[in-house]
Enzyme design. Structure first.
Site, PDB file in Angstrom:
ATOM      1  N   GLU A 131      44.531  19.420  76.507  1.00 27.16           N
ATOM      2  CA  GLU A 131      45.409  20.525  76.035  1.00 27.16           C
ATOM      3  C   GLU A 131      46.497  19.925  75.162  1.00 27.16           C
ATOM      4  O   GLU A 131      47.691  20.166  75.362  1.00 27.16           O
ATOM      5  CB  GLU A 131      46.005  21.264  77.243  1.00 27.16           C
ATOM      6  CG  GLU A 131      44.934  21.674  78.245  1.00 27.16           C
ATOM      7  CD  GLU A 131      45.470  22.438  79.451  1.00 27.16           C
ATOM      8  OE1 GLU A 131      46.685  22.432  79.672  1.00 27.16           O
ATOM      9  OE2 GLU A 131      44.659  23.066  80.155  1.00 27.16           O
ATOM     10  N   CYS A 162      50.275  29.890  84.101  1.00 28.38           N
ATOM     11  CA  CYS A 162      51.551  29.402  83.602  1.00 28.38           C
ATOM     12  C   CYS A 162      52.097  30.282  82.493  1.00 28.38           C
ATOM     13  O   CYS A 162      53.311  30.476  82.380  1.00 28.38           O
ATOM     14  CB  CYS A 162      51.420  27.962  83.112  1.00 28.38           C
ATOM     15  SG  CYS A 162      50.096  27.702  81.934  1.00 28.38           S
TER      16      CYS A 162
END
Lengths: 627, 627
Positions: free
Chosen positions: A298, A394
């Site tokens: 990521e 998140c």
């Protein structure tokens, strides 16, 4: 919620002296259960190791909401949640339900992966926000006790551990705790974490070796050196030149660095922040304000690698970029920071949420073919439509806390100056000497570049009002009351003088469509262009242009004829752009054939704001269009 | 070699009645050791579970070499190797060293992953080749005994197992065994394997369930349905429409299907072969003759997904495509099959090996940026230069056996017709009634489209000589002796008549550079073109054109001005293409800027044959160039 309840039960038993053995553990750590079952075991931990942070983020977002819209019911709910959090806290101050439930003898043994300090960070952010919103300090005291517990164990003394967070955020959260409480030790702990990161031997290896010893396994340093890069722990932060690794963690770290640099006047740290800022914005920034070119880790990819379809561009990373930008503005008010902040907020952050606020993107690609997302394992991280929620959730609460606190991004101030970075309708106050100026901002942003700030003051007062001249504006007209001195510096118009009741500043930044191209080093975008207008980046969507968007081209001869057209998507007004374009015909069925100039027909290409895509069902989308 | 020695020791002990307990096993199977250590344990298995096949492929390649270039030393070495293989064979006929060494009670319990039938296939191919080359049948008898052992256990009777190979090749290898031995049961077993594949319940699930039972684990069907696709076991083969899954396995399967269709006259199976052929060649074939668009499963991607930089395009898959093409030619001699076979062989298969024969590509992308290969996890399967060897070394010996047997691809025959598919210098014979025609092919391919076949015959003989008219030729001149009848059909020129000593056929297929474009559905190649000339696909290389090849463009106005230029790379003559082109200037350093037509300068673009790339050190390469 469940985990805090379970942790509170552990604490209650412990205080009664009735604590039993911790639950069974796997050989490498503890069991976690990925999903909450219908009948959860009340004594067991569920979810990710960092599950606490979702709860903290919710409290923080609720705090911002309460600050602007008092709501006794919501406040009562938050207070109950805070009671639960406090009940789960160990007498030592320790407060991470994962270890409280599973056995605190292993607390702080895996900073790299187990996110305790990340949990501390979000707890501190929530606590500070709730204290600022309501004046209630129960959660703040809990956060301070947890921070004290950490500060006791980590630090420069020989008997203290030399670790630092695996997932950054504590760095900036401790600064916030310092700013709210005035306790120097939190600032010092933040600085300690920053300076420890990337030192040799690698702390994450050391702790892994110790874990292995305890568990009777052979301990080896991490075999993959990219692992350090992932955590921004490959080099001491002051030596870092390039933004690398997990993009969210990176910008959280850089935000903490900028905070500490501002508060300590540390020029070396500040220079590192500037280098890392430049690395992002000159080489690694999507035109949507997104960051993180690769799903592998990521992470930031290498310079100028900004793939459109396989982009990661996590919503949280764009939020984190806004954190970093705001802190750079506090270090040094230059419009380039605000330009990028605006670009991130109005494009990728907004795209992270549907227009109705009910579904979310985690990943924000710049080119989507829904059929490819389903068929191609290389795109398995890409959703062609927003999801209701995520296993690792998140992003949604991060959007909530960003939206709730956006005023802090629109304005910053020091004693004598108020800076306006973002133009949005708002009311605010500015202390100028003994006078409180009441300011009202009216704004037609982001669709028209008009804004007007009106001053209300019981007595005239001297101060500086600074207004950002957006980087995208090619002309600007700023009208100020007579007698106010104007100075333009670093992209801001500084208006200094005596402000009287009824004074107003009018700002006009004409918004027109701009055709943008990428640096030639961005291989994927050679021969393509993207449209922007003011702060908004545009895209083509199948709903307006039919399928096979890759056959659409901008007409280079008529490229300046883009028209702004008021429109509506999902009941929300916005401005579309209509541009003369060409559409190539699909041609025959053969896989390969001799070259012949493509047959094209003239079409009108209809662009919508990027943030509004995927609000009308599933379809193709692309930001970069052939020219 | 090591494993066969270790297996032979097991067999020796077993025959002496001295077999001990098998070595320790892991819970899910056996230990394998990935690399051969310096001091190997003589009783242990090393390498992949299918390690035996490397040895078989080497024997097969050696056999082809011996058939053309007798070499007593090499033959002695092969005979010794065969002795070792035979010594490792169990009395039951079973011959897979992995299970012989680790414990044969688990033989045939994991067809999906453990490749025993794949080992059988390569053993049979090697045995048939060596028998055909030397007349020696020792290995052939061993292969037949292994095949008999399998045939006893797998088949339609109720007490027989209903499995089929996890990695296909046994299907075509058993046909070869049938053709060499005349034993119908091998053909029947091949057909059985074909017809079992893809039936429900999935055999691979059944065997997994049984393994779990034996091992006391819970057995579950494969959670990921893509797993069946990977093995081409998602549907019965007769129902398959689209080429899917692991590309090498797929074309090996289709080759076996075509073999069985030809020998049994099974029209349904043949129709499936034709559909799968069309799926590959109309939707999934790189212009380099490579297949397999994605590294995920080393597999075919979805139709028209032919990415250039992340391509898998395994060398073995192109070889397998040639297998399939040759078998389709045997089913039905149409030039389209030979066109694709030629395309695969002259481009991707040749690219698989360096010009000096000493290093190899496993993966054959159509666009390479070495810096990206190092920095980008999405490209970790791409080597920018050829490697000396691979942990999984399937490709190098596969090239060796393809090169050694290429004559079988250049020509096929039936009783009265000899087809020339590929034009390469060669000498061969053709029985025509009682006469043996001795034929000499002289060819200027692949650089010039001239070829000449000269006939030597003691007495005149009647037969048909058929010559492929390449699909890439826009004109052709074929000159045959007077009195020979010419008929053109399916891309072949059939010359039928009485052939006399000294007769000759001259063929002329002018080769000129062709500019090719891809179907518009291949999104990545929209706006790009590739150059071919005759069977050769070209590419730009940094060595001839400088870095930043993505800034090079073909000039659409002067596109027909390509010149063929004789050149040399690595001491090998070849034809380069020089084409007028444009190079865009890199522009300033800003990441984004307002559109302005790119500044371009006229340049000469120098293209080299794709197969010759990466023979002059590391550098950029690309096949598809902007136009």
């Amino acid at each position: 919620m469940h985990n805090f309840r379970a942790a509170a039960r552990v604490m209650e038993k412990k205080r009664r002296g009735a604590a039993g053995a911790p639950p069974d553990r796997g050989p490498q750590g503890f069991q976690t259960t990925p999903e909450d079952p219908r009948n959860p075991d009340p004594d067991r931990f569920y979810g990710f190791v960092f599950q606490d942070t979702d709860f903290s983020k919710w409290i923080e977002a609720a705090a911002y909401s309460l600050a602007q819209h008092p709501d006794p019911d919501l406040e009562r709910t938050v207070d109950e949640a805070i009671d639960l959090v406090c009940a789960a806290q160990d007498d030592s101050g320790y407060l991470d339900t994962y270890y409280i439930i599973n056995g605190m003898d292993r607390a702080f043994t895996n900073l790299r992966d187990h996110h305790e300090l990340y949990c501390l960070g979000h707890l501190a952010e929530a606590a500070a926000a709730y204290y600022q919103a309501t004046g209630k300090d129960r959660l703040l005291r809990a956060a301070c006790r947890f921070a004290d517990c950490v500060e006791e164990r980590f630090g420069p003394s020989p008997e203290q551990r030399k670790g630092y967070p695996g997932h950054e955020i504590a760095e900036m959260a401790l600064v916030r705790l310092y700013e709210v409480t005035g306790e120097d030790r939190y600032l010092a702990l933040s600085k300690f974490f920053l300076d420890q990161r990337g030192t040799r031997p690698h702390y994450f290896d050391e702790e892994a070796r110790k874990r292995a010893e305890v568990e009777g396994r052979p301990g080896r340093p991490d075999a993959d050196p990219r692992r350090y890069v992932y955590h921004q722990a490959h080099l001491p932060v002051r030596e870092q030149e390039e933004a690398v690794g997990h993009a969210v963690r990176a910008v959280y770290l850089y935000s903490g660095m900028a905070d500490v640099a501002r508060l300590t006047g540390d020029r070396e740290l500040r220079a590192a922040c500037e280098r890392l800022w430049n690395s992002i914005t000159r080489e690694k920034l999507y035109i949507t304000g997104g960051i993180g070119g690769t799903r592998h880790g990521e992470a930031f990819s290498y310079p100028f690698d900004l793939p459109n379809d396989t982009a990661y561009s996590e919503t949280c990373a764009a939020i984190g970029l806004a954190f970093f930008a705001r802190r750079m503005l506090e270090l040094s008010p230059k419009a380039e920071y605000a330009d990028v902040m605006e670009q991130a907020l109005y494009n990728t952050v907004l795209a992270g949420m549907a227009l109705d606020g009910k579904s979310f993107f985690y990943v924000n690609p710049l080119e989507v073919h829904p059929a490819a997302c389903r068929a191609d394992a290389r795109l398995e991280h890409v959703d062609p439509v927003r999801q209701k929620w995520f296993g690792c959730a998140c992003c949604p609460p991060n959007i909530a806390r960003m939206v709730g606190s956006v005023a802090a991004y629109a304005y910053t101030e020091n004693e004598d100056t108020l800076w306006t970075h973002l133009y949005m309708g708002s009311e605010l106050t500015k202390k100028a000497g003994d006078t409180l100026l009441r300011l009202t901002m009216e704004s037609a942003f982001p669709w028209e570049g008009r804004a007007k700030l009106t001053v209300r003051a019981e007595t005239p007062a001297v101060c500086t009002l600074a207004f950002r001249i957006p980087g995208w504006s090619t002309a600007s007209t700023i009208t100020a009351p007579d007698g106010v001195r104007r100075e333009d510096r670093d992209g801001y118009c500084y208006l200094t003088g005596t402000w009287h009741d009824g004074d107003a500043v009018s700002l006009e930044f004409p918004m027109t469509a701009r055709v943008r191209t990428a640096n030639r080093k961005v291989r994927e975008n050679v021969g393509k262009a993207a449209l922007t207008r003011g702060p908004i980046t545009y895209c083509l969507e199948q709903a307006d242009n039919g399928a096979d968007l890759h056959l659409c081209r901008l007409d280079p001869v008529r490229i300046s004829e883009a028209e702004s057209v008021p429109a509506e998507i999902g009941g929300r007004p916005l401005v579309m752009l209509e541009v003369p374009g060409l559409r190539e015909e699909a041609g025959d069925d053969s896989l390969y054939r001799d070259y012949a100039p493509a047959k094209r027909k003239a079409v009108t290409l209809r662009f919508i704001p990027y943030y509004a895509w995927a609000n009308r069902g599933e379809g193709e989308m692309r930001v970069w269009v052939r020219i």
